[in-house]
Design a protein around this motif. Structure first.
Motif, mmCIF file in Angstrom:
data_model
loop_
_atom_site.group_PDB
_atom_site.id
_atom_site.type_symbol
_atom_site.label_atom_id
_atom_site.label_comp_id
_atom_site.label_asym_id
_atom_site.label_seq_id
_atom_site.Cartn_x
_atom_site.Cartn_y
_atom_site.Cartn_z
ATOM 1 N N ILE A 46 -0.815 0.321 -4.338
ATOM 2 C CA ILE A 46 -1.412 -0.166 -3.096
ATOM 3 C C ILE A 46 -0.341 -0.329 -2.022
ATOM 4 O O ILE A 46 -0.533 0.052 -0.862
ATOM 5 N N SER A 47 0.806 -0.861 -2.400
ATOM 6 C CA SER A 47 1.909 -1.018 -1.457
ATOM 7 C C SER A 47 2.377 0.335 -0.932
ATOM 8 O O SER A 47 2.626 0.494 0.270
ATOM 9 N N ALA A 48 2.471 1.322 -1.806
ATOM 10 C CA ALA A 48 2.884 2.660 -1.382
ATOM 11 C C ALA A 48 1.850 3.289 -0.446
ATOM 12 O O ALA A 48 2.213 3.985 0.506
ATOM 13 N N ILE A 91 10.025 -9.827 -1.134
ATOM 14 C CA ILE A 91 9.024 -9.934 -0.084
ATOM 15 C C ILE A 91 7.654 -9.998 -0.758
ATOM 16 O O ILE A 91 7.279 -9.094 -1.508
ATOM 17 N N HIS A 92 6.915 -11.064 -0.511
ATOM 18 C CA HIS A 92 5.621 -11.274 -1.159
ATOM 19 C C HIS A 92 4.611 -10.242 -0.668
ATOM 20 O O HIS A 92 4.629 -9.827 0.487
ATOM 21 N N TRP A 93 3.709 -9.849 -1.541
ATOM 22 C CA TRP A 93 2.750 -8.801 -1.207
ATOM 23 C C TRP A 93 1.790 -9.224 -0.096
ATOM 24 O O TRP A 93 1.312 -8.395 0.670
ATOM 25 N N LYS A 108 3.469 -8.477 3.118
ATOM 26 C CA LYS A 108 3.408 -7.029 3.355
ATOM 27 C C LYS A 108 2.033 -6.622 3.877
ATOM 28 O O LYS A 108 1.918 -5.811 4.793
ATOM 29 N N LEU A 109 0.991 -7.184 3.305
ATOM 30 C CA LEU A 109 -0.373 -6.878 3.733
ATOM 31 C C LEU A 109 -0.610 -7.330 5.172
ATOM 32 O O LEU A 109 -1.154 -6.583 5.990
ATOM 33 N N LEU A 154 -1.289 -5.990 10.800
ATOM 34 C CA LEU A 154 -0.844 -6.275 12.164
ATOM 35 C C LEU A 154 -0.374 -5.004 12.865
ATOM 36 O O LEU A 154 -0.735 -4.751 14.013
ATOM 37 N N PHE A 155 0.430 -4.181 12.189
ATOM 38 C CA PHE A 155 0.910 -2.942 12.797
ATOM 39 C C PHE A 155 -0.236 -1.993 13.105
ATOM 40 O O PHE A 155 -0.261 -1.357 14.162
ATOM 41 N N ILE A 156 -1.186 -1.883 12.211
ATOM 42 C CA ILE A 156 -2.323 -0.996 12.443
ATOM 43 C C ILE A 156 -3.172 -1.528 13.599
ATOM 44 O O ILE A 156 -3.601 -0.777 14.474
#
Length: 96
Positions: free
Chosen positions: A9-11, A60-62, A65-66, A71-73
């Motif tokens: 999922i992270s990838a 870095i906690h998942w 990252k989520l 936010l970027f999207i």
């Protein structure tokens, strides 16, 4: 199994941010932000995350990252080239 699923999922989020970064460089109005997205997207891949964890000393906690990925999207959809009117043909397309 859980570690493998979260890694996949992270990838996927990393690939999504890479795609948005490349789109920003190629068609957007801010190539610097696109390069920044490419660099940040590296943190979504396990080998880079493991190297950062060894170097810095914490992981870095998942959830963080989520949140950053969403936010970027959101930022790209809200203030991207289409939202700023660079492609008016996409906004004014009529179903006729």
């Amino acid at each position: 199994m859980k570690a493998k699923t979260s890694s996949i999922i992270s990838a996927l989020f990393g690939l999504l941010i890479i795609t948005v970064g490349i789109m920003n460089i190629a068609r957007g109005n801010d190539a610097g932000f696109g390069v920044f997205l490419l660099l940040v997207s590296l943190l979504y891949f396990s080998p880079v995350t493991n190297a950062v964890e060894k170097k810095v000393g914490f992981k870095i906690h998942w959830i963080l990252k989520l949140i950053v990925a969403v936010l970027f999207i959101w930022v790209n959809l809200a203030v991207g080239a289409i939202a700023e009117g660079y492609y008016p043909e996409l906004l004014n397309a009529s179903p006729n």
